[in-house]
Motif scaffolding. Sequence first.
Motif, short mmCIF file in Angstrom:
data_model
loop_
_atom_site.label_atom_id
_atom_site.label_comp_id
_atom_site.label_asym_id
_atom_site.label_seq_id
_atom_site.Cartn_x
_atom_site.Cartn_y
_atom_site.Cartn_z
N MET A 1 -5.33 6.15 6.86
CA MET A 1 -4.16 6.77 6.26
C MET A 1 -3.77 5.97 5.03
SD MET A 1 -1.83 7.78 9.58
CE MET A 1 -0.74 8.87 8.64
N GLY A 2 -3.05 6.58 4.14
CA GLY A 2 -2.69 5.85 2.95
C GLY A 2 -1.78 6.62 2.03
N TRP A 3 -1.67 6.10 0.81
CA TRP A 3 -0.74 6.66 -0.17
C TRP A 3 -1.40 6.77 -1.54
CZ3 TRP A 3 4.16 8.10 1.37
CH2 TRP A 3 4.57 7.64 2.63
N PHE A 4 -1.10 7.86 -2.21
CA PHE A 4 -1.38 8.05 -3.62
C PHE A 4 -0.05 8.31 -4.29
CE2 PHE A 4 -5.98 8.81 -4.67
CZ PHE A 4 -6.51 8.47 -3.45
N ARG A 5 -0.05 8.27 -5.61
CA ARG A 5 1.15 8.64 -6.36
C ARG A 5 0.76 9.35 -7.64
NH1 ARG A 5 3.23 2.58 -8.24
NH2 ARG A 5 1.58 2.19 -9.80
N GLN A 6 1.69 10.15 -8.15
CA GLN A 6 1.45 10.87 -9.39
C GLN A 6 2.70 10.84 -10.24
OE1 GLN A 6 -0.01 14.89 -8.92
NE2 GLN A 6 -0.89 14.86 -10.96
N ALA A 7 2.58 10.23 -11.40
CA ALA A 7 3.68 10.18 -12.35
C ALA A 7 3.59 11.40 -13.28
CB ALA A 7 3.61 8.89 -13.16
N PRO A 8 4.69 11.78 -13.91
CA PRO A 8 4.67 12.94 -14.81
C PRO A 8 3.62 12.79 -15.90
CG PRO A 8 6.92 12.27 -14.37
CD PRO A 8 6.04 11.22 -13.76
N GLY A 9 2.80 13.81 -16.06
CA GLY A 9 1.80 13.80 -17.11
C GLY A 9 0.57 12.95 -16.82
N ALA B 1 -2.45 2.67 -1.79
CA ALA B 1 -2.78 1.79 -0.67
C ALA B 1 -3.40 2.61 0.46
CB ALA B 1 -1.54 1.06 -0.17
N ARG B 2 -4.17 1.95 1.30
CA ARG B 2 -4.76 2.60 2.48
C ARG B 2 -4.81 1.60 3.61
NH1 ARG B 2 -9.28 1.51 -0.64
NH2 ARG B 2 -10.78 0.11 0.34
N ILE B 3 -4.89 2.14 4.83
CA ILE B 3 -5.01 1.29 6.00
C ILE B 3 -5.87 2.02 7.03
CG2 ILE B 3 -2.84 2.16 6.98
CD1 ILE B 3 -2.42 -0.69 8.13
N TYR C 1 -5.33 -2.15 -1.57
CA TYR C 1 -4.25 -1.84 -2.50
C TYR C 1 -4.79 -1.67 -3.92
CZ TYR C 1 -1.24 -3.65 1.23
OH TYR C 1 -0.61 -3.85 2.44
N ALA C 2 -4.10 -0.87 -4.67
CA ALA C 2 -4.36 -0.82 -6.10
C ALA C 2 -3.90 -2.14 -6.72
CB ALA C 2 -3.62 0.35 -6.73
N ASP C 3 -4.58 -2.56 -7.78
CA ASP C 3 -4.21 -3.82 -8.43
C ASP C 3 -2.76 -3.81 -8.90
OD1 ASP C 3 -7.46 -4.38 -10.02
OD2 ASP C 3 -6.73 -4.86 -8.01
N SER C 4 -2.29 -2.65 -9.30
CA SER C 4 -0.94 -2.55 -9.87
C SER C 4 0.16 -2.80 -8.84
CB SER C 4 -0.75 -1.17 -10.50
OG SER C 4 -0.95 -0.15 -9.53
N VAL C 5 -0.17 -2.73 -7.55
CA VAL C 5 0.87 -2.91 -6.53
C VAL C 5 0.61 -4.11 -5.62
CG1 VAL C 5 1.27 -0.43 -6.55
CG2 VAL C 5 -0.16 -1.42 -4.74
N GLY D 1 0.65 -7.51 -3.89
CA GLY D 1 1.68 -8.54 -3.86
C GLY D 1 3.10 -7.99 -3.84
N ARG D 2 3.24 -6.69 -4.10
CA ARG D 2 4.57 -6.08 -4.10
C ARG D 2 4.72 -5.03 -2.99
NH1 ARG D 2 6.15 -3.04 -8.25
NH2 ARG D 2 4.05 -2.35 -8.83
N PHE D 3 3.65 -4.30 -2.71
CA PHE D 3 3.68 -3.25 -1.69
C PHE D 3 2.92 -3.71 -0.45
CE2 PHE D 3 4.06 0.69 -4.70
CZ PHE D 3 5.14 0.08 -5.34
N THR D 4 3.39 -3.25 0.69
CA THR D 4 2.72 -3.54 1.96
C THR D 4 2.62 -2.26 2.77
OG1 THR D 4 3.62 -5.79 2.00
CG2 THR D 4 2.74 -4.92 4.06
N ILE D 5 1.40 -1.95 3.19
CA ILE D 5 1.18 -0.78 4.04
C ILE D 5 1.03 -1.22 5.48
CG2 ILE D 5 -1.34 -0.77 3.71
CD1 ILE D 5 -1.16 2.32 3.69
N SER D 6 1.59 -0.43 6.38
CA SER D 6 1.47 -0.74 7.80
C SER D 6 1.46 0.59 8.57
CB SER D 6 2.61 -1.63 8.28
OG SER D 6 3.87 -0.98 8.09
N ARG D 7 1.12 0.52 9.85
CA ARG D 7 1.11 1.74 10.64
C ARG D 7 1.55 1.46 12.06
NH1 ARG D 7 -4.91 3.79 10.25
NH2 ARG D 7 -4.13 5.50 11.55
N ASP D 8 2.11 2.48 12.67
CA ASP D 8 2.50 2.43 14.07
C ASP D 8 1.75 3.57 14.75
OD1 ASP D 8 3.69 2.70 16.57
OD2 ASP D 8 5.67 2.15 15.84
N ASN D 9 0.65 3.23 15.39
CA ASN D 9 -0.20 4.26 15.99
C ASN D 9 0.51 5.01 17.11
OD1 ASN D 9 -2.35 3.81 14.26
ND2 ASN D 9 -3.28 2.29 15.59
N ALA D 10 1.39 4.33 17.82
CA ALA D 10 2.11 4.99 18.90
C ALA D 10 3.01 6.11 18.36
CB ALA D 10 2.95 3.97 19.66
#
Length: 114
Positions: free
Chosen positions: A34-42, A49-51, A58-62, A64-73
């Motif tokens: 599972m993970g995340w993408f993003r889309q800025a205008p234009g 990020a993915r896990i 993680y993407a280089d741009s995030v 050290g700032r973003f952390t992905i985690s999951r709760d399988n339950a």
Amino acid sequence: QVQLVESGGGLVQAGGSLRLSCAASGRTVSSGTMGWFRQAPGKEREFVARISWNSGGYADSVKGRFTISRDNAKNTVYLQMNSLKPEDTAVYYCYADHSAERYWGPGTQVTVSS
């Protein structure tokens, strides 16, 4: 079929934090990536990020700032976003890989003001 619903987006000042959540329903996705993408205008949609069950990335741009985690339950993945910058402004999309298919959520808006 897998249904995904994101939440937690909003407006925040630069330097602030937000935590996004993505809840999956329909089928369990605890064994898949599972993970995340993003889309800025234009701009094109970009990886954030993915896990998987044993690793993440993680993407280089995030890094050290973003952390992905999951709760399988709870069949839920989270994205903790700290030290947010105006360039992080985008619609954030959750995805889940299950049985050779990728499912997407409808997205949640994140706006970072300077």
